[in-house]
Design a protein around this motif. Structure first.
Motif, PDB file in Angstrom:
ATOM      1  N   ARG A 110       0.833  -1.202   0.000  1.00  0.00           N
ATOM      2  CA  ARG A 110       0.000   0.000   0.000  1.00  0.00           C
ATOM      3  C   ARG A 110       0.874   1.261   0.000  1.00  0.00           C
ATOM      4  O   ARG A 110       0.573   2.254  -0.656  1.00  0.00           O
ATOM      5  N   GLU A 112       3.897   1.545  -1.277  1.00  0.00           N
ATOM      6  CA  GLU A 112       4.547   1.742  -2.571  1.00  0.00           C
ATOM      7  C   GLU A 112       3.550   2.138  -3.656  1.00  0.00           C
ATOM      8  O   GLU A 112       3.821   2.988  -4.480  1.00  0.00           O
TER       9      GLU A 112
ATOM     10  N   LEU B  63      -4.435   1.297   8.359  1.00  0.00           N
ATOM     11  CA  LEU B  63      -3.317   1.830   7.583  1.00  0.00           C
ATOM     12  C   LEU B  63      -3.579   1.789   6.083  1.00  0.00           C
ATOM     13  O   LEU B  63      -2.844   2.391   5.313  1.00  0.00           O
ATOM     14  N   THR B  64      -4.602   1.035   5.638  1.00  0.00           N
ATOM     15  CA  THR B  64      -4.821   0.924   4.186  1.00  0.00           C
ATOM     16  C   THR B  64      -6.226   1.416   3.835  1.00  0.00           C
ATOM     17  O   THR B  64      -6.590   2.504   4.205  1.00  0.00           O
ATOM     18  N   VAL B 154       8.008  -9.116  10.134  1.00  0.00           N
ATOM     19  CA  VAL B 154       7.029  -8.035  10.243  1.00  0.00           C
ATOM     20  C   VAL B 154       7.715  -6.745  10.663  1.00  0.00           C
ATOM     21  O   VAL B 154       7.467  -5.671  10.089  1.00  0.00           O
ATOM     22  N   LEU B 157       9.559  -5.241   7.770  1.00  0.00           N
ATOM     23  CA  LEU B 157       8.668  -4.663   6.757  1.00  0.00           C
ATOM     24  C   LEU B 157       8.045  -3.358   7.227  1.00  0.00           C
ATOM     25  O   LEU B 157       7.905  -2.415   6.466  1.00  0.00           O
ATOM     26  N   ILE B 158       7.664  -3.319   8.505  1.00  0.00           N
ATOM     27  CA  ILE B 158       6.933  -2.150   9.002  1.00  0.00           C
ATOM     28  C   ILE B 158       7.877  -1.031   9.435  1.00  0.00           C
ATOM     29  O   ILE B 158       7.517   0.135   9.390  1.00  0.00           O
ATOM     30  N   LEU B 161       8.198   2.953   8.810  1.00  0.00           N
ATOM     31  CA  LEU B 161       6.962   3.407   8.182  1.00  0.00           C
ATOM     32  C   LEU B 161       6.722   4.872   8.500  1.00  0.00           C
ATOM     33  O   LEU B 161       6.427   5.681   7.629  1.00  0.00           O
ATOM     34  N   ARG B 164       9.358   7.226   6.916  1.00  0.00           N
ATOM     35  CA  ARG B 164       9.125   7.384   5.477  1.00  0.00           C
ATOM     36  C   ARG B 164       7.914   8.269   5.226  1.00  0.00           C
ATOM     37  O   ARG B 164       7.896   9.075   4.299  1.00  0.00           O
ATOM     38  N   GLY B 176       7.302   7.939  -1.608  1.00  0.00           N
ATOM     39  CA  GLY B 176       6.076   7.252  -1.997  1.00  0.00           C
ATOM     40  C   GLY B 176       6.224   6.447  -3.261  1.00  0.00           C
ATOM     41  O   GLY B 176       7.179   5.694  -3.413  1.00  0.00           O
ATOM     42  N   SER B 177       5.301   6.640  -4.200  1.00  0.00           N
ATOM     43  CA  SER B 177       5.238   5.754  -5.361  1.00  0.00           C
ATOM     44  C   SER B 177       6.446   5.957  -6.259  1.00  0.00           C
ATOM     45  O   SER B 177       6.916   7.061  -6.470  1.00  0.00           O
ATOM     46  N   ALA B 178       6.943   4.867  -6.797  1.00  0.00           N
ATOM     47  CA  ALA B 178       8.136   4.911  -7.630  1.00  0.00           C
ATOM     48  C   ALA B 178       7.780   5.409  -9.034  1.00  0.00           C
ATOM     49  O   ALA B 178       6.702   5.146  -9.510  1.00  0.00           O
TER      50      ALA B 178
END
Lengths: 144, 178
Positions: A110, A112, B63-64, B154, B157-158, B161, B164, B176-178
């Motif tokens: 989410r 990325e 979170l999503t 976990v 990965l987290i 967060l 960032r 964010g998005s690449a």
């Protein structure tokens, strides 16, 4: 239907119900695009496998495998098989470990992609791939 | 009831409801475990399945996203695959012993052997605990290792967060998005 078939159906109905639940879970995993829903489907599948195992350990007229405190075991009391219970206890804990790892991966995805829908992730991936190809083609074109 | 809950999960769009339904599913399955004499499994399932995993999923939802988008893909192919798999599994059960049969292969080998040995070898009244911690102690050790590895995964990965996120807010162009 004669009595033999009826008995067979009743004796196997538990397996078939668990298979129905398993397939519901599998359907969610395969057909649904949302990642959280996929994890829920995986959980349903997993729990129905647990039920299948526990039902194998059940003995008719049996009771939970816990002895009296003074350890004087009455030989007439029938206990259900404790071994499937042990295996499934382990499996439940491992299951929650995999679930939490999956959820952590979802949170990263989410972050990325800003979406948790499989279709949109695929679209973004394709777009990135195309722009990369375009860039590399242009780079080689400039070289020659 | 279990089946109804599972089917409701398939139909529902709101992820919040889906997660709640999965908790309901876990509780119902815990009840089923009690009726099948597996009390230890039942309370583990109630605590872990209905408790912890619901909390984890709700955390993920926070979170999503909250709801599922409709997908354009057709559902016939998955349905067909699921039906074929289910039919194969049902075919596999035809040779299985009936439910509760006391002379089934699972009931005549190591299970009764454990039940016979535990009172004088281990002395713990709960047979499941005795097997879990004693005869199958290495399994439990391995299980602990798996949980440890998952916990580390976990965390990796987290972790970061929040840092960032903060970077995203400061500089929306790069993060964010690449």
């Amino acid at each position: 239907m004669d009595s033999g078939t009826l008995e067979f159906v009743i004796g196997h109905l538990n397996y078939w119900l668990f298979i129905l639940l398993m397939m519901t879970g599998l359907y969610i995993v395969v057909a649904k695009g949302n990642l959280v829903k996929k994890i829920v489907g995986l959980n349903i599948f997993q729990t129905s496998v647990f039920m299948l195992y526990i039902s194998i350990g059940k003995v008719t007229g049996g009771t939970a495998p816990i002895f009296p405190l003074d350890m004087k075991v009455d030989p007439d009391v029938v206990y259900s098989n404790p071994l499937p219970h042990v295996l499934i206890l382990t499996a439940i804990v491992v299951g929650i470990a995999t679930t939490s790892l999956g959820l952590a991966l979802i949170i990263r995805i989410r972050e990325e992609y800003h979406t948790i829908e499989e279709d949109q992730i695929a679209e973004i991936e394709n777009a990135v791939l195309k722009s990369e190809q375009w860039a590399s083609e242009r780079a080689t074109g400039e070289h020659s | 009831m279990l089946t109804v809950t599972a089917l409701a999960v398939v139909r529902t769009r709101s992820l919040f409801a889906v997660v709640t339904l999965s908790g309901v599913f876990s509780l119902l399955s815990a009840l089923l475990f009690v009726t099948m004499d597996a009390v230890d499994v039942a309370f583990t399932e109630a605590a872990v399945g209905a408790g912890i995993s619901t909390v984890l999923m709700l955390g993920t939802l926070a979170l999503t996203a909250r709801s599922e988008r409709s997908t354009k893909r057709s559902s016939t192919v998955p349905l067909l695959a699921v039906l074929v798999t289910g039919a194969a599994l049902v075919y596999g059960t035809l040779d299985m012993p009936s439910f509760g049969q006391s002379d089934a292969p699972a009931q005549i080998h190591v299970g009764p052997d454990y039940l016979e040995r535990i009172p004088h070898e281990i002395g713990v009244p709960n047979a499941v605990t005795a097997i879990l911690a004693s005869y199958r102690g290495y399994d439990t050790l391995g299980e602990t290792a798996v949980v440890f590895a998952a916990g580390i995964g976990v965390l990796i990965l987290i972790s970061g967060l929040r840092t960032r996120r903060r970077k995203d807010e400061d500089d929306p162009e790069t993060g964010g998005s690449a």
